[in-house]
Design a protein around this motif. Sequence first.
Motif, PDB file in Angstrom:
ATOM      1  N   ASP A  20       0.826  -1.208   0.000  1.00 46.86           N
ATOM      2  CA  ASP A  20       0.000   0.000   0.000  1.00 46.86           C
ATOM      3  C   ASP A  20       0.862   1.261   0.000  1.00 46.86           C
ATOM      4  OD1 ASP A  20      -2.167  -1.650   0.096  1.00 46.86           O
ATOM      5  OD2 ASP A  20      -2.596  -1.332   2.227  1.00 46.86           O
ATOM      6  N   LEU A  21       1.894   1.259   0.834  1.00 43.36           N
ATOM      7  CA  LEU A  21       2.745   2.449   0.927  1.00 43.36           C
ATOM      8  C   LEU A  21       3.486   2.687  -0.385  1.00 43.36           C
ATOM      9  CD1 LEU A  21       3.657   4.688   2.863  1.00 43.36           C
ATOM     10  CD2 LEU A  21       5.593   3.236   3.504  1.00 43.36           C
ATOM     11  N   VAL A  24       1.155   4.406  -2.634  1.00 42.72           N
ATOM     12  CA  VAL A  24       0.940   5.792  -2.205  1.00 42.72           C
ATOM     13  C   VAL A  24       2.053   6.678  -2.732  1.00 42.72           C
ATOM     14  CG1 VAL A  24       0.992   7.321  -0.189  1.00 42.72           C
ATOM     15  CG2 VAL A  24      -0.457   5.273  -0.178  1.00 42.72           C
ATOM     16  N   VAL A  66       1.950  10.989   2.570  1.00 41.09           N
ATOM     17  CA  VAL A  66       1.210  10.045   3.423  1.00 41.09           C
ATOM     18  C   VAL A  66       0.017  10.685   4.123  1.00 41.09           C
ATOM     19  CG1 VAL A  66       3.294   8.669   3.794  1.00 41.09           C
ATOM     20  CG2 VAL A  66       2.663  10.433   5.470  1.00 41.09           C
ATOM     21  N   TRP A  69      -3.477   9.122   4.316  1.00 40.14           N
ATOM     22  CA  TRP A  69      -3.351   7.655   4.291  1.00 40.14           C
ATOM     23  C   TRP A  69      -2.905   7.124   5.659  1.00 40.14           C
ATOM     24  CZ3 TRP A  69       1.031   4.564   5.037  1.00 40.14           C
ATOM     25  CH2 TRP A  69       0.862   3.201   4.762  1.00 40.14           C
ATOM     26  N   ASP A  71      -2.359   6.883   9.689  1.00 43.11           N
ATOM     27  CA  ASP A  71      -3.160   7.202  10.871  1.00 43.11           C
ATOM     28  C   ASP A  71      -2.484   8.286  11.701  1.00 43.11           C
ATOM     29  OD1 ASP A  71      -5.026   5.264  10.189  1.00 43.11           O
ATOM     30  OD2 ASP A  71      -3.938   3.686  11.250  1.00 43.11           O
ATOM     31  N   LYS A  87       0.401   3.126  10.666  1.00 37.35           N
ATOM     32  CA  LYS A  87      -0.758   2.725   9.871  1.00 37.35           C
ATOM     33  C   LYS A  87      -1.291   1.435  10.475  1.00 37.35           C
ATOM     34  CE  LYS A  87      -3.629   2.665   6.317  1.00 37.35           C
ATOM     35  NZ  LYS A  87      -4.698   3.677   6.141  1.00 37.35           N
TER      36      LYS A  87
END
Length: 474
Positions: A20-21, A24, A66, A69, A71, A87
């Motif tokens: 996912d990162l 991103v 980020v 995306w 937290d 995250k």
Amino acid sequence: MPYLPSGFPDGAWLSDVVVDLGEVFAAAGFELSLVGGPVRDLFLGRTSPDLDFTTDARPDEIISAVSGWADAHWDIGRDFGTIGIRKGDDTIEVTTYRAEAYDPESRKPEVRFGRDLGDDLVRRDFTVNAMALKLPSFELVDPHGGVRDLYAGQLRTPATPEESFSDDPLRMMRAARFASQLGLDVAEGVRGAMTAMAERISIVSAERVREELVKLIIGDHPRAGVDLLVETGLAEIVLPEVPALKRLDDEHNRHKDVYQHSLKVLEQAADLETDADGPVPGPDFILRFAALMHDVGKPKTRRFEARGGVSFRHHDVVGAKLTRKRMQALRFDKETIRAVTLLVELHMRFYGYGDQGWTDSAVRRYVTDAGDQLERLHRLTRSDVTTRNRKKAARLDHAYDDLEDRIAALREQEELDKIRPHLDGQQIMSILEIPPGPTVGKAYKFLLEHRMENGPVAEEQAAALLKQWWAEQD
């Protein structure tokens, strides 16, 4: 969900946050690679507890990429190009491509941002940590042969060892740490540079040295790591009490090789650690470090006796003082220092038990003095038997079995680990009709001594003992 890139051995996995990162950063127009230990550990078939990434994005650009995306994020490492990200359950560090160097007169690294992934990898400590997986494609980048060296069991540097250790002298400590953690043999060129440049470790902060030392001691092969520190001269600077044991060698064979004995005790102590549910879960730094340091008082206490023997009287007490001083210099916390030095101080207490026998009072004192370190003391004492004389080893082992049995029996009988005087302070003041003050402490000590010597008594008898003691005071 866990994710394992193709081509890696089973047993390791990556969090899907890695994929996912990567997506991103790609969407934001930046490069991103998983780098260092997590990549190395994939080849070893194990999961790394850390996720380290490198990117061409600068710190502000990392935060921008980020946002929305992640937290949470924090920039405590911004000066070094590092942004922390959380995250879900994953904690991540993303660092701008960089190069570090130490000014010869400074303890602080000078940070320079690099231009590409190649610049970043060449400045890393060792080839096995200079591998990267480009994201989100998982293309392996290994320009310095890290995979080859990992499978060959060899530790080399991407640049010359001299350049690498000049940039960050702590890497010399890391070499010893990886010898311990991964069982890697240090290449001759690396070993030579460590020996030639050992003095340069003195510019590194005590805290950073301490962290590497702890990781070394709790590695799978701590003996190899300690031996490398000693052979290269690094230990003369960071842990001089240990190489001093090597200088204690006796060409006349009037006493054993204390240095090799200490390394053996370290190994044996590690073998006696328990699983997570046991009293001393391994790897246990306190037990292992006490094992390594238990005889460091011997060089200062060695005496040649008239009949040709050698004695080391009170080396336990002297060793505890030396250990405390060294751990304070390395900025260990007070509790760890207390635990290790207590073990060093008590490691000789058991000897003589098998020959002389101990009263119940002596057993109580042994347990009380060991306190919360009793389980570690059991293991340290057993580990200290390295004799090749099988009969002597069996006799000592049997004697310690007997001592542990007696401790268990007394504990069951008296709740030995909760020994307190017959009466508490409030009761003492009430019976003697005195206010708080030093006399209460003296009375408390008297009752504790009686408890240690004679075991528990009823409260009425304790009150009578206290009154008798009080009548005898001036």
